[in-house]
Structure formats: C-alpha cells, structure tokens
Design a protein around this motif. Structure first.
Motif, short mmCIF file in Angstrom:
data_model
loop_
_atom_site.label_atom_id
_atom_site.label_comp_id
_atom_site.label_asym_id
_atom_site.label_seq_id
_atom_site.Cartn_x
_atom_site.Cartn_y
_atom_site.Cartn_z
N ASP A 88 4.09 -6.69 -8.21
CA ASP A 88 4.85 -5.77 -7.37
C ASP A 88 4.09 -4.46 -7.18
O ASP A 88 3.99 -3.93 -6.06
N GLY A 89 3.52 -3.94 -8.26
CA GLY A 89 2.75 -2.70 -8.17
C GLY A 89 1.51 -2.85 -7.30
O GLY A 89 1.16 -1.94 -6.54
N GLN A 136 2.57 -2.78 -3.68
CA GLN A 136 2.90 -1.42 -3.26
C GLN A 136 1.63 -0.63 -2.97
O GLN A 136 1.57 0.15 -1.99
N GLN A 137 0.61 -0.81 -3.78
CA GLN A 137 -0.65 -0.11 -3.51
C GLN A 137 -1.29 -0.61 -2.22
O GLN A 137 -1.83 0.18 -1.43
N LEU A 181 0.28 -1.71 0.38
CA LEU A 181 1.04 -1.12 1.48
C LEU A 181 0.60 0.32 1.74
O LEU A 181 0.47 0.74 2.90
N ALA A 182 0.37 1.07 0.68
CA ALA A 182 -0.06 2.46 0.84
C ALA A 182 -1.43 2.54 1.50
O ALA A 182 -1.68 3.40 2.37
N SER A 198 1.97 -5.04 7.14
CA SER A 198 2.86 -4.28 6.26
C SER A 198 4.27 -4.85 6.30
O SER A 198 4.94 -4.99 5.26
N GLN A 243 6.51 -6.40 3.21
CA GLN A 243 7.85 -5.89 2.90
C GLN A 243 8.88 -7.02 2.92
O GLN A 243 9.79 -7.06 2.07
N LEU A 248 8.66 -8.95 -0.36
CA LEU A 248 9.33 -8.26 -1.47
C LEU A 248 10.84 -8.36 -1.32
O LEU A 248 11.56 -8.57 -2.30
#
Length: 370
Positions: free
Chosen positions: A223-224, A227-228, A230-231, A243, A247, A250
């Motif tokens: 998950d982390g 998220q990175q 996506l950033a 993106s 999403q 998730l």
C-alpha cells in the motif's frame, strides 16, 4: 539501505536483497507460466477446460508444463541490460536506456535467429542460452519496436498509440535498483518503455510499476509503495488514467471478497493501466502467493501479463521462499533465472569488487562485456 554507488552492505542486507531479487524474477516467471496457456481464453473457456474454479495449477503450454512467454524472456534481458549498464559505468560512457535497448535488440535476435552466434563474444552469456531462441507469442509492438537499430525515446517514441501491457511486464527489474532514488527509477522505466509503447498509458504504467517494485524491494508495504507511485505520477503529463486505475485497485480491496468479476472490472480492455491495477489488487488481497496468482490469471484478459505482474510484486514483497515450490520446480529456464538473479544481486551489492579502481574480474567482464 546501502546504495549501488559503493556503500557497504551488511551480510543480512545482502541475503535479504538476493531473496527479493530471486523472488521478483521467479515470481514474474511462474505467474507468466501459470497464465500463458489461458492467454487466448475467456473466463468461461478457462472454467470449461479446468473446472468451475478455473485454473489452479500449472498446465501444458508449448509442449510441457511451466513454459514461459515473451514477458519472461524480455524481463531477463532487462536484467542483463541493467548489469551491463552498471559495468559500463566505469568507462564514463553511461546511458542506461541505450544499454537496455542493446539488450532488447539481443532479445529480438532470439526471435529471428536459429540459435546463438558463438562468434559474438560481445553479446554476453545470456544471449548464448539456446532455450531462449524460441518465439513465445511476441506481440506486434515488440517486434516493431525492436525491429531495427533505431531507439524510441520520449520525444520520438515507437508505436505512439500503443497502450498494451508488454512494456510494464518487462519493467520489474528497474525496481530492483534499490540504491537509486525513486524518481530516477520511474524515469528509467518510462524511457525504456517508450522504446515499444509510446502512449503515456503504456510508458507511465511501466514507471509506476517499477517504482512499486522498488518500494517492496526496500522493505515497504505494498500500500505504501502504491501511494509513493501515485505521488510520483502526479507531476507527469498524461498520468490521469494510470493514477485512476491505481486508485481503483486500492478502493476495490474494501469492496468485499476477492472475485474474478472484480479482477475483470479492473483489467478493463487489457491496457497497461488496467493490468497494473489488477496485479496490485491481486497482490493486496491474495491470501498467499498461490491464491494471488490464481486470482490474477483467471480472467478473459491477458492472463500471462497479469500473472507476471502479480508474481513479481509478490516475490519482491515476500522473497523467493514464499513462492509455490512445486511450481518453481517445473519452471522452464529456472537455472538461468536463478543465475541471472544472483549475478544481479552480486553486481548491485559488490560491483566495485568485480570491476573498479582496484582491478577487475576477467570472468565477470566476459559474462557482461563493456
């Protein structure tokens, strides 16, 4: 975390990294082998052939169980190209996308030649592996992209409308550059994907996938790592479909029990962003590696790519010992995959001892010529 630029790795760090490298490459290959025979089948046809629960074990493809497709072939040449790039760094003539392109051209030779040319010492050892000289459904964008010496770039990509998953499926090795900054991993994967898949969905999916593997190889949660990704995607033009797909992956985790219907919804029309989302979802919800892989391949879309992507994520996350041993035992090319994985881990952790100011190992430079 130690880096590829000369910092010292502890023994435990080296062993953990090697396990993750092996896990990534073996996981990608076994997922590819599991899904390959179902690649041209709908979910209904898979169930007709293998029972109401679908494909739950390796089955025959190309004459035997456990055979890989072009996804694994190209992944191995990605690793070869990355090692060669590190070795060439000593010369000052360092441009990794070019080194990867040369590696992919060596793969292209395996698709048209009868066997290796033993006279070409500069090809290195992987290109002399005879078992790789067989066509395993390479797609048109791959054959066009690597059909001549011209290298596609982000400014002038090959196949600018191509959004398929093939570039993503060869990009896990970029994530194993654990000493690189994440944004550089994204950039390298994107540039190399543009050599065959010139649409932003095609090459940005490859960049996102590579940096997710990068996070896992460094010990982060899935998950982390997403998220990175996506950033890092958010600053790149054309990122929105990729993106949004991540999403959706998730979000799907929180929508009830895993099901083939959920995987099909994420996969969509089989483009790179959909396969990336499906792989992330299957890796997140799988009870174990076997369950995650079976969930990924039992679908009407590109089952081999889905299996390869999911397998690399799970292998990077858990290491080699989490992979189903019965499947690994039957995997085509396993000795080559393990040898290449160990060479990659040794280069990344001990490269200066193999080629550096203090001297070089002739055997290593024969394997990976500059």
């Amino acid at each position: 975390m130690a880096t590829t630029t000369g910092a010292v790795w502890g023994r435990a760090e080296q062993q953990d990294f090697r396990s993750r490298v092996r896990g990534t490459l073996l996981g990608a290959a076994v997922g590819d082998a599991l899904g390959g025979p179902a690649d041209a089948l709908t979910l209904e046809e898979i169930r007709e052939a293998h029972g109401p629960e679908g494909l739950l074990d390796l089955t025959t493809g190309h004459g035997r169980r456990g055979t890989i497709t072009h996804h694994t072939q190209l992944t191995l040449f990605s690793v070869d190209g990355l090692i060669r790039a590190q070795v060439r760094r000593d010369t000052g003539a360092w441009h990794p996308p070019t080194d990867l392109h040369r590696a992919y051209l060596r793969w292209a030779a395996t698709q048209r030649d009868w066997g290796p040319d033993e006279r070409r010492a500069e090809d290195g050892w992987l290109a002399r592996e005879e078992w790789l000289y067989t066509r395993r459904e390479p797609t048109r964008p791959l054959l066009i992209g690597f059909g001549d010496e011209h290298m596609g770039t982000l400014d002038k990509p090959k196949n600018p409308a191509e959004r398929g998953p093939e570039a993503v499926a060869r990009s896990a090795p970029f994530g194993l550059l654990v000493g690189w900054e994440p944004q550089l991993v994204v950039q390298l994967a994107v540039e190399c994907a543009a050599q065959t898949h010139g649409h932003p969905v095609g090459y940005l999916s490859a960049g996102a996938y590579a940096v997710i593997v990068h996070g896992l190889a460094r010990g982060e949660s899935l998950d982390g790592a997403v998220q990175q990704a996506l950033a890092l995607l958010a600053v790149r033009p054309g990122h929105q479909p990729v993106s949004a797909a991540l999403q959706c992956a998730l979000g799907a985790v929180r929508q009830g029990m895993p099901s083939p219907a959920r995987v099909a919804e994420l996969t969509g029309d089989g483009t790179a962003d959909g396969l990336l989302a499906a792989a992330v979802y299957c890796a997140l919800v799988g009870e174990d590696v076997r369950h995650g892989l079976c969930l990924a391949v039992n679908q009407s879309g590109p089952s081999a790519a889905a299996g390869a992507l999911t397998g690399a994520l799970l292998g990077a996350l858990h290491g080699e010992t989490a992979l189903p041993p019965a499947w690994i035992a039957e995997l085509e090319g396993r000795p080559t995959i393990l040898e290449l994985a160990d060479d990659f881990a040794m280069e990344m952790t001990q490269g200066p001892a193999l080629h550096g100011p203090a001297g070089s190992a002739p055997g290593w430079l024969a394997r990976y010529p500059r």
